[in-house]
Motif scaffolding. Sequence first.
Motif, PDB file in Angstrom:
ATOM      1  N   GLU A   1      51.824  43.739  36.497  1.00  0.00           N
ATOM      2  CA  GLU A   1      51.459  44.452  37.730  1.00  0.00           C
ATOM      3  C   GLU A   1      50.394  45.511  37.450  1.00  0.00           C
ATOM      4  OE1 GLU A   1      52.280  44.020  40.932  1.00  0.00           O
ATOM      5  OE2 GLU A   1      53.759  42.430  40.607  1.00  0.00           O
ATOM      6  N   LEU A   2      50.566  46.252  36.369  1.00  0.00           N
ATOM      7  CA  LEU A   2      49.599  47.278  35.988  1.00  0.00           C
ATOM      8  C   LEU A   2      48.227  46.655  35.740  1.00  0.00           C
ATOM      9  CD1 LEU A   2      48.618  50.060  35.047  1.00  0.00           C
ATOM     10  CD2 LEU A   2      49.665  49.572  32.824  1.00  0.00           C
ATOM     11  N   LEU A   3      48.193  45.585  34.969  1.00  0.00           N
ATOM     12  CA  LEU A   3      46.925  44.912  34.693  1.00  0.00           C
ATOM     13  C   LEU A   3      46.280  44.394  35.977  1.00  0.00           C
ATOM     14  CD1 LEU A   3      47.893  42.989  31.460  1.00  0.00           C
ATOM     15  CD2 LEU A   3      46.163  44.769  31.650  1.00  0.00           C
ATOM     16  N   SER A   4      47.090  43.876  36.872  1.00  0.00           N
ATOM     17  CA  SER A   4      46.567  43.390  38.157  1.00  0.00           C
ATOM     18  C   SER A   4      45.869  44.515  38.900  1.00  0.00           C
ATOM     19  CB  SER A   4      47.696  42.803  39.012  1.00  0.00           C
ATOM     20  OG  SER A   4      48.286  41.699  38.372  1.00  0.00           O
ATOM     21  N   ARG A   5      46.504  45.673  38.964  1.00  0.00           N
ATOM     22  CA  ARG A   5      45.886  46.822  39.647  1.00  0.00           C
ATOM     23  C   ARG A   5      44.601  47.250  38.943  1.00  0.00           C
ATOM     24  NH1 ARG A   5      51.122  48.941  39.243  1.00  0.00           N
ATOM     25  NH2 ARG A   5      50.317  50.645  37.974  1.00  0.00           N
ATOM     26  N   LEU A   6      44.639  47.279  37.612  1.00  0.00           N
ATOM     27  CA  LEU A   6      43.448  47.683  36.863  1.00  0.00           C
ATOM     28  C   LEU A   6      42.282  46.731  37.087  1.00  0.00           C
ATOM     29  CD1 LEU A   6      44.997  48.804  33.463  1.00  0.00           C
ATOM     30  CD2 LEU A   6      44.001  50.262  35.224  1.00  0.00           C
ATOM     31  N   PHE A   7      42.578  45.459  37.278  1.00  0.00           N
ATOM     32  CA  PHE A   7      41.535  44.468  37.505  1.00  0.00           C
ATOM     33  C   PHE A   7      41.129  44.364  38.981  1.00  0.00           C
ATOM     34  CE2 PHE A   7      42.079  43.307  33.176  1.00  0.00           C
ATOM     35  CZ  PHE A   7      40.936  42.619  32.825  1.00  0.00           C
ATOM     36  N   GLY A   8      41.630  45.266  39.810  1.00  0.00           N
ATOM     37  CA  GLY A   8      41.169  45.355  41.188  1.00  0.00           C
ATOM     38  C   GLY A   8      41.968  44.562  42.207  1.00  0.00           C
ATOM     39  N   TYR A   9      43.137  44.114  41.829  1.00  0.00           N
ATOM     40  CA  TYR A   9      43.990  43.366  42.755  1.00  0.00           C
ATOM     41  C   TYR A   9      45.071  44.286  43.311  1.00  0.00           C
ATOM     42  CZ  TYR A   9      41.669  39.322  40.789  1.00  0.00           C
ATOM     43  OH  TYR A   9      40.716  38.420  40.393  1.00  0.00           O
ATOM     44  N   VAL A  10      45.617  43.927  44.436  1.00  0.00           N
ATOM     45  CA  VAL A  10      46.666  44.727  45.053  1.00  0.00           C
ATOM     46  C   VAL A  10      47.936  44.677  44.204  1.00  0.00           C
ATOM     47  CG1 VAL A  10      48.149  44.947  47.096  1.00  0.00           C
ATOM     48  CG2 VAL A  10      45.730  44.361  47.358  1.00  0.00           C
TER      49      VAL A  10
ATOM     50  N   LEU B   1      50.339  41.618  41.377  1.00  0.00           N
ATOM     51  CA  LEU B   1      50.302  40.405  40.572  1.00  0.00           C
ATOM     52  C   LEU B   1      50.156  39.161  41.443  1.00  0.00           C
ATOM     53  CD1 LEU B   1      50.488  38.960  37.868  1.00  0.00           C
ATOM     54  CD2 LEU B   1      52.985  39.072  38.065  1.00  0.00           C
ATOM     55  N   HIS B   2      50.834  39.125  42.562  1.00  0.00           N
ATOM     56  CA  HIS B   2      50.724  37.974  43.463  1.00  0.00           C
ATOM     57  C   HIS B   2      49.268  37.768  43.883  1.00  0.00           C
ATOM     58  CE1 HIS B   2      51.795  35.028  46.475  1.00  0.00           C
ATOM     59  NE2 HIS B   2      51.091  35.726  47.355  1.00  0.00           N
ATOM     60  N   ASP B   3      48.602  38.834  44.243  1.00  0.00           N
ATOM     61  CA  ASP B   3      47.190  38.762  44.631  1.00  0.00           C
ATOM     62  C   ASP B   3      46.350  38.216  43.469  1.00  0.00           C
ATOM     63  OD1 ASP B   3      44.802  39.163  46.102  1.00  0.00           O
ATOM     64  OD2 ASP B   3      44.670  41.268  45.507  1.00  0.00           O
ATOM     65  N   ALA B   4      46.609  38.689  42.264  1.00  0.00           N
ATOM     66  CA  ALA B   4      45.850  38.222  41.093  1.00  0.00           C
ATOM     67  C   ALA B   4      46.100  36.741  40.832  1.00  0.00           C
ATOM     68  CB  ALA B   4      46.208  39.053  39.865  1.00  0.00           C
ATOM     69  N   THR B   5      47.361  36.321  40.870  1.00  0.00           N
ATOM     70  CA  THR B   5      47.673  34.922  40.562  1.00  0.00           C
ATOM     71  C   THR B   5      47.173  33.976  41.645  1.00  0.00           C
ATOM     72  OG1 THR B   5      49.909  35.157  41.472  1.00  0.00           O
ATOM     73  CG2 THR B   5      49.654  35.456  39.098  1.00  0.00           C
ATOM     74  N   CYS B   6      47.066  34.448  42.860  1.00  0.00           N
ATOM     75  CA  CYS B   6      46.505  33.614  43.932  1.00  0.00           C
ATOM     76  C   CYS B   6      45.005  33.409  43.761  1.00  0.00           C
ATOM     77  CB  CYS B   6      46.781  34.237  45.305  1.00  0.00           C
ATOM     78  SG  CYS B   6      48.484  34.068  45.826  1.00  0.00           S
ATOM     79  N   ASN B   7      44.386  34.215  42.920  1.00  0.00           N
ATOM     80  CA  ASN B   7      42.939  34.141  42.712  1.00  0.00           C
ATOM     81  C   ASN B   7      42.563  33.619  41.328  1.00  0.00           C
ATOM     82  OD1 ASN B   7      41.500  35.356  45.174  1.00  0.00           O
ATOM     83  ND2 ASN B   7      43.227  36.734  44.825  1.00  0.00           N
ATOM     84  N   VAL B   8      43.489  32.952  40.655  1.00  0.00           N
ATOM     85  CA  VAL B   8      43.189  32.341  39.354  1.00  0.00           C
ATOM     86  C   VAL B   8      42.277  31.145  39.601  1.00  0.00           C
ATOM     87  CG1 VAL B   8      44.152  31.065  37.399  1.00  0.00           C
ATOM     88  CG2 VAL B   8      45.312  33.102  38.253  1.00  0.00           C
ATOM     89  N   ASN B   9      41.194  31.083  38.836  1.00  0.00           N
ATOM     90  CA  ASN B   9      40.243  29.987  38.956  1.00  0.00           C
ATOM     91  C   ASN B   9      39.919  29.477  37.560  1.00  0.00           C
ATOM     92  OD1 ASN B   9      38.381  28.184  39.931  1.00  0.00           O
ATOM     93  ND2 ASN B   9      36.826  29.722  40.374  1.00  0.00           N
ATOM     94  N   ASP B  10      40.174  28.204  37.300  1.00  0.00           N
ATOM     95  CA  ASP B  10      39.941  27.619  35.976  1.00  0.00           C
ATOM     96  C   ASP B  10      40.640  28.406  34.878  1.00  0.00           C
ATOM     97  OD1 ASP B  10      38.366  25.538  36.994  1.00  0.00           O
ATOM     98  OD2 ASP B  10      36.542  26.749  36.862  1.00  0.00           O
ATOM     99  N   GLU B  11      41.878  28.775  35.123  1.00  0.00           N
ATOM    100  CA  GLU B  11      42.705  29.510  34.154  1.00  0.00           C
ATOM    101  C   GLU B  11      42.126  30.873  33.782  1.00  0.00           C
ATOM    102  OE1 GLU B  11      45.862  28.667  33.010  1.00  0.00           O
ATOM    103  OE2 GLU B  11      45.640  27.195  34.610  1.00  0.00           O
ATOM    104  N   THR B  12      41.303  31.445  34.665  1.00  0.00           N
ATOM    105  CA  THR B  12      40.783  32.788  34.419  1.00  0.00           C
ATOM    106  C   THR B  12      41.066  33.686  35.619  1.00  0.00           C
ATOM    107  OG1 THR B  12      38.584  32.288  35.289  1.00  0.00           O
ATOM    108  CG2 THR B  12      38.908  31.977  32.925  1.00  0.00           C
TER     109      THR B  12
END
Length: 107
Positions: free
Chosen positions: A62-71, A73-84
């Motif tokens: 969750e912390l990493l997700s916020r640091l990378f600009g996502y709301v 973890l769910h937001d980050a995982t919904c935006n995974v593209n080509d395993e990145t």
Amino acid sequence: MNANNAHGFSEDELDYLSEQTIGHLMLLVATSDSVTVVEFKRAAKTIRKLSNRAIQHAQGLELLSRLFGYVNLHDATCNVNDETIANRRRDRDKINMKLFDVARRVD
């Protein structure tokens, strides 16, 4: 330190992580356009280890997700593209690494 993190670290995260660890996380964010899912999960495991397990793996994700600009973890995982996971943080160029006294990336 919160001036460098638009979402802000929680008080618990600040209590459990050293300034050096926070600096390395901010360096990762400042220098990475994207990370693989594997690297993302590995970073969360490192957070858990460096906090002496006070921060659990899921909290690290969750912390990493916020640091990378996502709301969250769910937001980050919904935006995974080509395993990145892309770095959506818009203010990366404003992260002042001198504040953390981190000269290089340590894996």
